[in-house]
Design an enzyme around this catalytic site. Structure first.
Site, PDB file in Angstrom:
ATOM      1  N   TYR A  13       0.817  -1.220   0.000  1.00  0.00           N
ATOM      2  CA  TYR A  13       0.000   0.000   0.000  1.00  0.00           C
ATOM      3  C   TYR A  13       0.850   1.270   0.000  1.00  0.00           C
ATOM      4  O   TYR A  13       0.395   2.310  -0.450  1.00  0.00           O
ATOM      5  CB  TYR A  13      -0.925   0.003   1.219  1.00  0.00           C
ATOM      6  CG  TYR A  13      -2.123  -0.887   1.027  1.00  0.00           C
ATOM      7  CD1 TYR A  13      -3.305  -0.374   0.505  1.00  0.00           C
ATOM      8  CD2 TYR A  13      -2.072  -2.235   1.344  1.00  0.00           C
ATOM      9  CE1 TYR A  13      -4.408  -1.185   0.312  1.00  0.00           C
ATOM     10  CE2 TYR A  13      -3.166  -3.061   1.146  1.00  0.00           C
ATOM     11  CZ  TYR A  13      -4.332  -2.529   0.629  1.00  0.00           C
ATOM     12  OH  TYR A  13      -5.419  -3.333   0.422  1.00  0.00           O
ATOM     13  N   LYS A 215       5.598   9.468  14.162  1.00  0.00           N
ATOM     14  CA  LYS A 215       4.649   8.596  13.458  1.00  0.00           C
ATOM     15  C   LYS A 215       3.744   7.842  14.444  1.00  0.00           C
ATOM     16  O   LYS A 215       2.519   7.818  14.296  1.00  0.00           O
ATOM     17  CB  LYS A 215       5.426   7.598  12.588  1.00  0.00           C
ATOM     18  CG  LYS A 215       4.604   6.481  12.032  1.00  0.00           C
ATOM     19  CD  LYS A 215       3.667   6.994  10.977  1.00  0.00           C
ATOM     20  CE  LYS A 215       2.642   5.954  10.606  1.00  0.00           C
ATOM     21  NZ  LYS A 215       1.805   6.377   9.509  1.00  0.00           N
ATOM     22  N   ASN A 219      -0.653   8.165  15.249  1.00  0.00           N
ATOM     23  CA  ASN A 219      -1.655   7.100  15.203  1.00  0.00           C
ATOM     24  C   ASN A 219      -2.187   6.745  16.596  1.00  0.00           C
ATOM     25  O   ASN A 219      -3.356   6.376  16.754  1.00  0.00           O
ATOM     26  CB  ASN A 219      -1.092   5.867  14.498  1.00  0.00           C
ATOM     27  CG  ASN A 219      -1.105   6.041  12.981  1.00  0.00           C
ATOM     28  OD1 ASN A 219      -1.632   7.039  12.483  1.00  0.00           O
ATOM     29  ND2 ASN A 219      -0.541   5.106  12.256  1.00  0.00           N
ATOM     30  N   ARG A 222      -4.862   9.212  17.560  1.00  0.00           N
ATOM     31  CA  ARG A 222      -6.147   8.888  16.927  1.00  0.00           C
ATOM     32  C   ARG A 222      -6.804   7.704  17.642  1.00  0.00           C
ATOM     33  O   ARG A 222      -8.006   7.707  17.888  1.00  0.00           O
ATOM     34  CB  ARG A 222      -5.909   8.587  15.448  1.00  0.00           C
ATOM     35  CG  ARG A 222      -7.149   8.709  14.610  1.00  0.00           C
ATOM     36  CD  ARG A 222      -6.804   9.069  13.182  1.00  0.00           C
ATOM     37  NE  ARG A 222      -7.928   8.857  12.281  1.00  0.00           N
ATOM     38  CZ  ARG A 222      -8.888   9.746  12.062  1.00  0.00           C
ATOM     39  NH1 ARG A 222      -8.872  10.906  12.679  1.00  0.00           N
ATOM     40  NH2 ARG A 222      -9.865   9.469  11.226  1.00  0.00           N
ATOM     41  N   CYS A 269      -2.649   0.038  10.805  1.00  0.00           N
ATOM     42  CA  CYS A 269      -1.876   1.136  11.398  1.00  0.00           C
ATOM     43  C   CYS A 269      -2.359   1.445  12.803  1.00  0.00           C
ATOM     44  O   CYS A 269      -1.675   1.190  13.785  1.00  0.00           O
ATOM     45  CB  CYS A 269      -2.015   2.392  10.545  1.00  0.00           C
ATOM     46  SG  CYS A 269      -1.649   2.091   8.821  1.00  0.00           S
TER      47      CYS A 269
HETATM   48  N1  SAJ Z   1     -12.304   5.067  13.018  1.00  0.00           N
HETATM   49  C1  SAJ Z   1     -13.307   5.207  13.974  1.00  0.00           C
HETATM   50  N2  SAJ Z   1     -13.730   6.460  14.295  1.00  0.00           N
HETATM   51  C2  SAJ Z   1     -13.203   7.574  13.702  1.00  0.00           C
HETATM   52  C3  SAJ Z   1     -12.174   7.428  12.754  1.00  0.00           C
HETATM   53  C4  SAJ Z   1     -11.735   6.151  12.427  1.00  0.00           C
HETATM   54  O1  SAJ Z   1     -13.817   4.214  14.525  1.00  0.00           O
HETATM   55  O2  SAJ Z   1     -13.651   8.671  14.054  1.00  0.00           O
HETATM   56  C5  SAJ Z   1     -11.822   3.721  12.655  1.00  0.00           C
HETATM   57  C6  SAJ Z   1     -11.948   3.392  11.165  1.00  0.00           C
HETATM   58  O3  SAJ Z   1     -13.219   2.907  10.847  1.00  0.00           O
HETATM   59  C7  SAJ Z   1     -10.863   2.357  11.013  1.00  0.00           C
HETATM   60  C8  SAJ Z   1      -9.773   2.822  11.985  1.00  0.00           C
HETATM   61  O4  SAJ Z   1     -10.426   3.682  12.894  1.00  0.00           O
HETATM   62  O5  SAJ Z   1     -11.320   1.068  11.420  1.00  0.00           O
HETATM   63  C9  SAJ Z   1      -8.610   3.544  11.358  1.00  0.00           C
HETATM   64  O6  SAJ Z   1      -9.047   4.415  10.314  1.00  0.00           O
HETATM   65  P1  SAJ Z   1      -8.417   5.857  10.038  1.00  0.00           P
HETATM   66  O7  SAJ Z   1      -9.094   6.436   8.871  1.00  0.00           O
HETATM   67  O8  SAJ Z   1      -8.404   6.645  11.272  1.00  0.00           O
HETATM   68  O9  SAJ Z   1      -6.889   5.578   9.746  1.00  0.00           O
HETATM   69  P2  SAJ Z   1      -6.054   4.626   8.764  1.00  0.00           P
HETATM   70  O10 SAJ Z   1      -5.606   3.455   9.582  1.00  0.00           O
HETATM   71  O11 SAJ Z   1      -6.745   4.333   7.496  1.00  0.00           O
HETATM   72  O12 SAJ Z   1      -4.818   5.589   8.440  1.00  0.00           O
HETATM   73  C10 SAJ Z   1      -4.065   6.105   9.516  1.00  0.00           C
HETATM   74  C11 SAJ Z   1      -3.854   7.607   9.293  1.00  0.00           C
HETATM   75  N3  SAJ Z   1      -3.328   8.204  10.501  1.00  0.00           N
HETATM   76  C12 SAJ Z   1      -3.908   9.290  11.081  1.00  0.00           C
HETATM   77  O13 SAJ Z   1      -4.904   9.816  10.628  1.00  0.00           O
HETATM   78  C13 SAJ Z   1      -3.237   9.824  12.300  1.00  0.00           C
HETATM   79  C14 SAJ Z   1      -2.907   7.837   8.129  1.00  0.00           C
HETATM   80  O14 SAJ Z   1      -2.579   9.220   8.000  1.00  0.00           O
HETATM   81  C15 SAJ Z   1      -1.627   7.028   8.339  1.00  0.00           C
HETATM   82  O15 SAJ Z   1      -0.718   7.193   7.252  1.00  0.00           O
HETATM   83  C16 SAJ Z   1      -2.010   5.563   8.415  1.00  0.00           C
HETATM   84  O16 SAJ Z   1      -2.843   5.412   9.583  1.00  0.00           O
HETATM   85  C17 SAJ Z   1      -0.759   4.735   8.546  1.00  0.00           C
HETATM   86  O17 SAJ Z   1      -0.342   4.152   7.541  1.00  0.00           O
HETATM   87  O18 SAJ Z   1      -0.123   4.733   9.619  1.00  0.00           O
END
Ligand code: SAJ
Length: 455
Positions: A13, A215, A219, A222, A269
């Site tokens: 990816y 990094k 994450n 979040r 992630c």
């Molecule tokens: N999710 C929730 N509630 C939310 C947001 C997300 O339940 O309000 C869930 C999503 O459904 C999913 C998971 O969290 O299951 C993760 O989704 P995501 O969109 O938050 O993140 P990823 O894993 O797709 O991508 C993240 C991103 N990191 C951040 O936003 C800090 C991305 O910028 C990173 O590059 C990526 O991780 C990575 O590769 O580390």
């Protein structure tokens, strides 16, 4: 510094979009993957990943003659490692009885070892894979120095995290700020020169361990915030509140931004990286540990909610059902199996975990995943289309907020399914509309009856 040839190890990816973006910006790029199927697929002009715009850029990169693929590295000016760092499947750490997941660094180790025979004076090596703090200096550097060359003296060594969002990778690769952590100032400077080929966002130089921390902190932040939203959803159900309404009202505050609760946190992630900090220092990470626990237990919360839903209908719980779960024999259509909306990635998907948990309770689940219609998931019945999944269901369970699911017309669905009960775990469907179409619609984080609404 001027780089002409780049070798990218790992064509997943991150590696594939990064390699092809360098290639269309004029570098000669050799993409390396140990999986011969990946290499063959790319050589045939196909791609193995769904990401908007990726197929087009890979095709352009290959047609330009700048991008070739192989299972083995070659000599190059720079090497970029973008291999997965999942956690170990069958081994857990233990801190005073608290079990935590352990990083599996084997792909980083073998990719680094694969570079050693080709490493030359003046080369640049960059690690992009998300890694525990100090990986670059304590793990990667000693392996590379088996070549007889010294990091920071004979070759440059950096850590630069990828931060792109799946679904928007190609745009974010170019526009996001880029942090480059060098083992020396000169290393960071060399890293900057390489990424400046295409990065339009700010490029900031720092040391390698800071870049690794940046990094994982992103994450983890979040993850902790989603855990808080999930915990709020539990409280909302206890106190007769609609969590979605409460969050939207709280978010009117200028300094508050509560994230969305949901069926759990998935992907490779956010559900993985915080464990790297717990493993590195379990005594310093109680909050990070508990946030992971909350998010990992969210699929169980959804299953409990389903049990309560059937109980509220007058169905018998296990103690009055011959010891069988209230879900035993229930036919459930699970809509969405990937880890988040509008992507095709099934890794660490809470939706898939929910399906497994339901099946353990004896439910008969038919799943429909429009982004992976042909996926073979261990023990999960994958329907050929939406109609097959919902046709004879007792309940529709919405697990992923795909755009096409949010747009579903309940009136049309009502004629295609015998279900009159639905649970929306992602706040995609309007209660009024579904009610008008004859459904009883429940939502995760909501326990507010129309009467309570009026009160
Ligand atoms: N999710 C929730 N509630 C939310 C947001 C997300 O339940 O309000 C869930 C999503 O459904 C999913 C998971 O969290 O299951 C993760 O989704 P995501 O969109 O938050 O993140 P990823 O894993 O797709 O991508 C993240 C991103 N990191 C951040 O936003 C800090 C991305 O910028 C990173 O590059 C990526 O991780 C990575 O590769 O580390």
């Amino acid at each position: 510094m001027n780089f002409r040839k780049l070798c990218v190890l790992g064509l997943g990816y991150i590696g594939l979009p990064t390699a092809s973006t360098f290639a269309v910006n004029g570098l000669k790029v050799l993409g390396v993957d140990i999986n011969p199927n990946v290499v063959e697929t790319l050589q045939k002009g196909l791609i193995h990943i769904h990401e908007p715009g990726l197929r087009d850029i890979v095709t352009r990169a290959m047609q330009s003659g700048n991008f070739t693929v192989s299972t083995k590295p070659e000599k190059a000016d720079a090497f970029l490692i973008a291999v997965p760092t999942p956690f170990k499947e069958h081994e857990l750490g233990d801190y005073n009885g608290q079990k935590y997941k352990l990083a599996d660094m084997s792909a980083v180790i073998s990719a680094t070892e694969a570079i050693v025979p080709y490493l030359r004076q003046g080369n640049l090596v960059i690690l992009e894979s998300t890694s525990p703090p100090r990986t670059t200096v304590d793990l990667v550097k000693p392996i590379l120095e088996r070549s007889g060359l010294k990091a920071g003296i004979d070759f440059y060594l950096c850590y630069s995290p990828e931060r792109v969002l799946p679904g928007q990778i190609l745009r974010e690769l170019i526009e996001n700020a880029r942090v480059i952590g060098g083992v020396t100032f000169e290393s960071a400077k060399a890293g900057r020169d390489l990424y400046a080929t295409f990065v339009k966002g700010k490029i900031i130089e720092t040391d390698a361990t800071t870049a690794e921390m940046v990094k994982i902190m992103e994450n983890t932040t979040r993850d902790v915030n989603i855990a808080l939203a999930n915990e709020f959803s539990h409280l909302a159900e206890r106190f007769g509140v609609d969590i979605w309404e409460a969050i939207s009202l709280a978010n009117l505050h200028p300094r508050i931004n509560i994230l969305n609760p949901g069926p759990g946190v998935g992907g490779h992630c956010i559900s993985v990286d915080p464990w790297f900090l717990v493993e590195a220092a379990p005594e310093l990470t109680p909050m990070i540990y508990h946030a992971r626990q909350v998010n990992d237990s969210q699929p169980h919360f959804v299953v409990e909610k389903l049990k309560q839903t059937f109980a509220a209908q007058g169905d018998f719980p296990a103690d009055k059902n011959g010891g069988l779960s209230i879900l035993n024999g229930k036919r459930i259509a699970a809509l969405g199996l990937v880890y988040k909306p509008d992507v095709d990635d099934l890794r660490e998907s809470p939706a898939a975990e929910i399906v497994h948990l339901l099946q353990e309770e004896g439910a008969q689940v038919k799943a429909w995943e429009p982004f992976k219609p042909d996926a073979k998931m261990n023990g999960i019945h994958m329907s050929a289309d939406l109609d097959e999944a919902i046709h004879d269901a007792d309940l529709l369970l919405l697990l992923v907020r795909h755009s096409e699911f949010a747009k579903l017309d309940p009136l049309e669905l009502a004629s295609k399914t015998k279900a009159r009960l639905a649970l929306d775990t992602v706040n995609a469907w309007e209660v009024d509309e579904w009610q008008k179409a004859g459904f009883r619609l429940l939502r995760l984080g909501v326990n507010k009856t129309p009467a309570a609404n009026a009160a």
